[in-house]
Motif scaffolding. Structure first.
Motif, PDB file in Angstrom:
ATOM      1  N   ARG A 148       0.796  -1.221   0.000  1.00  0.00           N
ATOM      2  CA  ARG A 148       0.000   0.000   0.000  1.00  0.00           C
ATOM      3  C   ARG A 148       0.839   1.286   0.000  1.00  0.00           C
ATOM      4  O   ARG A 148       0.295   2.371  -0.162  1.00  0.00           O
ATOM      5  CB  ARG A 148      -0.954   0.014   1.192  1.00  0.00           C
ATOM      6  N   GLY A 149       2.140   1.197   0.153  1.00  0.00           N
ATOM      7  CA  GLY A 149       2.991   2.373   0.212  1.00  0.00           C
ATOM      8  C   GLY A 149       3.521   2.800  -1.145  1.00  0.00           C
ATOM      9  O   GLY A 149       3.544   2.023  -2.096  1.00  0.00           O
ATOM     10  N   GLY A 150       3.958   4.057  -1.226  1.00  0.00           N
ATOM     11  CA  GLY A 150       4.596   4.557  -2.430  1.00  0.00           C
ATOM     12  C   GLY A 150       3.692   5.348  -3.345  1.00  0.00           C
ATOM     13  O   GLY A 150       4.090   5.706  -4.451  1.00  0.00           O
ATOM     14  N   GLY A 151       2.465   5.648  -2.885  1.00  0.00           N
ATOM     15  CA  GLY A 151       1.524   6.389  -3.715  1.00  0.00           C
ATOM     16  C   GLY A 151       1.260   7.786  -3.192  1.00  0.00           C
ATOM     17  O   GLY A 151       1.984   8.290  -2.323  1.00  0.00           O
ATOM     18  N   ASP A 155      -4.502   5.842   1.986  1.00  0.00           N
ATOM     19  CA  ASP A 155      -3.055   6.016   1.895  1.00  0.00           C
ATOM     20  C   ASP A 155      -2.307   4.685   1.743  1.00  0.00           C
ATOM     21  O   ASP A 155      -2.551   3.751   2.477  1.00  0.00           O
ATOM     22  CB  ASP A 155      -2.540   6.765   3.125  1.00  0.00           C
ATOM     23  N   SER A 156      -1.384   4.637   0.744  1.00  0.00           N
ATOM     24  CA  SER A 156      -1.158   5.727  -0.180  1.00  0.00           C
ATOM     25  C   SER A 156      -1.199   5.249  -1.635  1.00  0.00           C
ATOM     26  O   SER A 156      -1.507   6.007  -2.530  1.00  0.00           O
ATOM     27  CB  SER A 156       0.195   6.400   0.119  1.00  0.00           C
ATOM     28  N   LEU A 157      -0.911   3.981  -1.876  1.00  0.00           N
ATOM     29  CA  LEU A 157      -0.929   3.463  -3.251  1.00  0.00           C
ATOM     30  C   LEU A 157      -2.268   2.761  -3.517  1.00  0.00           C
ATOM     31  O   LEU A 157      -2.318   1.577  -3.854  1.00  0.00           O
ATOM     32  CB  LEU A 157       0.239   2.510  -3.502  1.00  0.00           C
ATOM     33  N   ASN A 158      -3.361   3.489  -3.340  1.00  0.00           N
ATOM     34  CA  ASN A 158      -4.665   2.930  -3.683  1.00  0.00           C
ATOM     35  C   ASN A 158      -4.815   2.880  -5.198  1.00  0.00           C
ATOM     36  O   ASN A 158      -4.624   3.883  -5.880  1.00  0.00           O
ATOM     37  CB  ASN A 158      -5.787   3.779  -3.086  1.00  0.00           C
TER      38      ASN A 158
END
Length: 261
Positions: A29-32, A39-42
């Motif tokens: 889910r991270g990096g977006g 939050d954050s890589l939806n």
């Protein structure tokens, strides 16, 4: 056993053992750029997140792929989409444009398939030689209704000479977090009495803790898949890595991507 990789700069994900002719990964889910609670890589355009943020997130994912992924409109069903269009297409840009299906199959190299999840199982399938690829969204309803068997049926028609099959069951809700009612247990046991081994009594009367990945593995084995690997990653328990609908209804979606090389 889960392998962790940085599959494109700044984006981490889970994968399994290397397969001939196939690449596959489940995003974290991270990096977006999406704000809380996405939050954050939806990567889901259907969960009330800012569409501009989702488009940026998808662009970041696309940077690590050979082509635009095939996005589906998933409905917890059993329909299988045959992805035969050009690997360079970008026409599936909005939810209304996406095929209504819970699985996709392709024999085209460089054509990424995408399955969005937030507790349901993403399942990647291929023949031993990597000539045909399938990806399926398997929540308990689709799993009980036969989405994996339908996907394999389409794959077998595309690769009639394939002699062996393999599958990877990606991150999903784990067996100590997935509480279900009697109707879910009955839905599986009516088809396979030995599926009882995948259910343990919960603290609430008439409820069970279901091993969704175990149920998927059983169905794959019964359908003739020779090698089944489970990621062992629980989306509910790993809030640092995954979105989970059961943990937080208003949340994002991770994606499992697979393509032939």
């Amino acid at each position: 056993m889960t392998r962790i990789l940085e599959w494109t700069p700044g984006l981490w994900g889970a994968t399994g053992e290397p397969w001939p002719g196939v690449r596959y990964v489940s995003t974290w889910r991270g990096g977006g750029v999406s704000a809380a609670p996405w939050d954050s890589l939806n990567l889901g355009l259907h969960v009330d997140d800012d569409p501009a943020a989702v488009r940026e997130n998808r662009a970041r994912v696309r940077a690590g792929l050979p082509a635009e992924p095939l996005w589906l409109s998933q409905v917890h069903g059993t329909a299988v989409w045959q992805a035969s269009d050009s690997p360079g297409t970008t026409r599936l840009a909005a939810p209304a444009d996406a095929p209504c299906a819970d699985a996709a199959v392709t024999a085209m190299r460089g054509r990424p398939l995408a399955i969005m999840t937030a507790d349901c199982l993403p399942v990647v399938l291929a023949d031993r030689d990597g000539t045909v690829l399938g990806a399926a969204h398997a929540g308990w309803r689709g799993l009980a209704a036969g989405v994996l068997e339908n996907t394999l049926s389409v794959m077998r028609r595309q690769a009639p000479r394939a002699s062996a099959w393999r599958a990877w069951i990606g991150p999903g809700i784990g067996p100590d977090a997935f509480e279900v009612g009697d109707e879910v247990r009955r839905a599986f046991m009516e088809q396979d009495a030995e599926a009882a081994a995948c259910f343990a009594p919960s603290a609430r009367a008439g409820h069970w803790l279901a091993d969704l990945a175990g149920l998927a593995a059983r169905r794959l084995a019964r359908a003739g898949v020779d090698q089944v690997e489970c990621s062992g990653e629980c989306t509910y328990r790993r809030a640092d890595r995954y979105f989970s609908y059961r943990r937080q209804v208003r949340t994002g979606r991770q994606v499992t991507l697979a393509w032939l090389v």
